[in-house]
Write an enzyme that holds these catalytic residues in place. Structure first.
Site, mmCIF file in Angstrom:
data_model
loop_
_atom_site.group_PDB
_atom_site.id
_atom_site.type_symbol
_atom_site.label_atom_id
_atom_site.label_comp_id
_atom_site.label_asym_id
_atom_site.label_seq_id
_atom_site.Cartn_x
_atom_site.Cartn_y
_atom_site.Cartn_z
ATOM 1 N N ASP A 176 -2.564 2.473 -6.299
ATOM 2 C CA ASP A 176 -1.198 2.678 -5.368
ATOM 3 C C ASP A 176 -1.369 1.181 -4.565
ATOM 4 O OD1 ASP A 176 -3.907 2.993 -4.108
ATOM 5 O OD2 ASP A 176 -3.136 4.797 -2.637
ATOM 6 N N GLU A 177 -2.019 0.260 -4.792
ATOM 7 C CA GLU A 177 -1.997 -0.866 -4.055
ATOM 8 C C GLU A 177 -1.751 -2.213 -5.007
ATOM 9 O OE1 GLU A 177 -5.112 -0.476 -0.400
ATOM 10 O OE2 GLU A 177 -6.252 -0.702 -2.342
ATOM 11 N N ASP A 204 0.743 -1.112 -0.036
ATOM 12 C CA ASP A 204 -0.083 -0.063 -0.034
ATOM 13 C C ASP A 204 0.955 1.185 0.008
ATOM 14 O OD1 ASP A 204 -1.804 1.951 0.388
ATOM 15 O OD2 ASP A 204 -2.636 1.146 2.116
#
Length: 388
Positions: free
Chosen positions: A105-106, A10
């Site tokens: 973003d993961e 993350d």
């Protein structure tokens, strides 16, 4: 020790960190990312320096300036964030088996073989952190969670920010997450939380000890049983997501809020949604339009149609709905949302006797729209678009 199966990455304050990497003068300074350059808008992301002043996603820009007078504002640059996302994915995939890019973003990595051992997976996580810093950007930090399944790995990745590294397994559960609220857990929506409270389940510890069969009754779905078994450490694989439709929405800048200019934004959103639908070889049988105003109720309506992926067809419906909206509320528009729903795969569409059109075949106008998509994609711009 329970074998580890998933490593979840993350990225921390991703948009703001990318801007700080791209512009060294921003490093160490409070930065907020905005969707529109106006005090009427809201922050869509904030650096950790800005978060220290109480600024977070959704904070109104005028309020953010009050909380931090020396706040630096930057407009969102989605294409830049996508490029950095792809660089990070390449770095991760070089070191491990990248299973899914979960969002901008993961990232999710499969742990197998010797990497399923806790110490080895922790070592891999540190290598990934170092590689991202070295090969993508020193300002890009991430929190990594490790667990025997996707759910526990994702929860672990949220526990320590920024730059955290946490593992969860039956050996340290539920003590390690006992401080969390029910709706801090991914998958616990407001509706599920209400059902849990009605069943006298008030905290994470009680939830963890719940009989999975009881959870099925509370959720009124097998997903409740799957959730509890995953929370308790079983290797429960994610069900593949089924797409329900294609949509786009936008909050309008003040200079675009007149009905004439807002209408053009809605056309652009419709074109984008149709392009994405054709890319995945789907057709839609429902078009929905929603328009938001200041101080007045939201207006929305929809139209059903024969399954299509033709932009011209959806623009015609859009024009009709927009005219209908103007007849009732000709006010300045704050936001627009379009949605293509009730979708089916193009291959599943039946043929048309009088067109003639064979089953699963594109019409001439759909093929033309696909050609426009290919040209725009090749030149990486909206070189061709549908005229008004």
């Amino acid at each position: 020790m329970t074998p580890m199966r998933t490593l979840y990455i993350d990225m921390n304050s991703f948009f703001a960190s990318v801007e700080q990497e791209a512009e060294p003068a921003l490093r160490g300074r409070p930065v907020a990312i905005t969707a529109i350059e106006s005090d009427a808008g809201a922050c869509v992301a904030a650096s950790y320096e800005a978060k220290a002043f109480g600024i977070k996603t959704g904070t109104r820009i005028h309020e953010a300036k009050r909380l931090c007078p020396h706040l630096v504002l930057r407009p969102s640059r989605h294409k830049l964030y996508v490029r950095i996302n792809q660089k990070i994915a390449a770095v991760i995939d070089h070191l491990a088996e990248l299973e899914f890019v979960r969002s901008i973003d993961e990232f999710q990595v499969v742990l197998a073989g010797h990497h399923s051992e806790l110490e080895t997976s922790l070592q891999l996580a540190r290598q990934i952190k170092a590689a991202i810093s070295t090969h993508v950007g020193s300002q890009l930090r991430c929190s990594i969670g490790i667990g025997p399944n996707h759910l526990l790995a994702k929860i672990a990745g949220k526990l320590e920010k920024p730059d955290g590294l946490v593992w969860l397994a039956p050996e340290n559960m539920p003590d390690r997450i006992d401080h969390l609220k029910l709706d801090d857990l991914p998958g616990i929506s407001k509706g599920i939380r209400r059902k849990l409270l009605n069943a006298q389940i008030y905290n994470v510890r009680t939830l963890y000890r719940l009989d999975p069969r009881h959870a099925r009754m509370i959720w009124r779905s097998v997903e409740g049983e799957r959730f509890i078994r995953a929370l308790q450490g079983m290797d429960i694989r994610l069900n593949p997501n089924k797409r329900n439709g294609y949509g786009n929405s936008k909050v309008l800048a003040p200079e675009l809020r007149s009905p004439d200019k807002a209408k053009l934004v809605g056309r652009w959103l419709t074109e984008k949604a149709c392009e994405r639908m054709r890319r995945d070889d789907y057709c839609a049988r429902l078009f929905s339009l929603q328009v938001n105003f200041r101080g007045r109720p939201t207006w929305s309506n929809n139209r059903k149609l024969t399954a299509s992926q033709d932009t011209a067809v959806f623009l015609q419906i859009y024009e009709s709905l927009w005219t209908e909206m103007l007849n009732t509320r000709p006010n300045h528009v704050l936001g627009i949302s379009v949605h293509l729903g009730n979708i089916i795969e193009l291959s599943a569409r039946s043929g048309e006797l009088f067109t003639p059109l064979a089953p699963g075949q594109q019409s001439k106008t759909e093929a033309l729209a696909k050609c426009i998509d290919n040209i725009n994609r090749r030149y990486k711009s909206r070189l061709l678009k549908f005229g008004v």
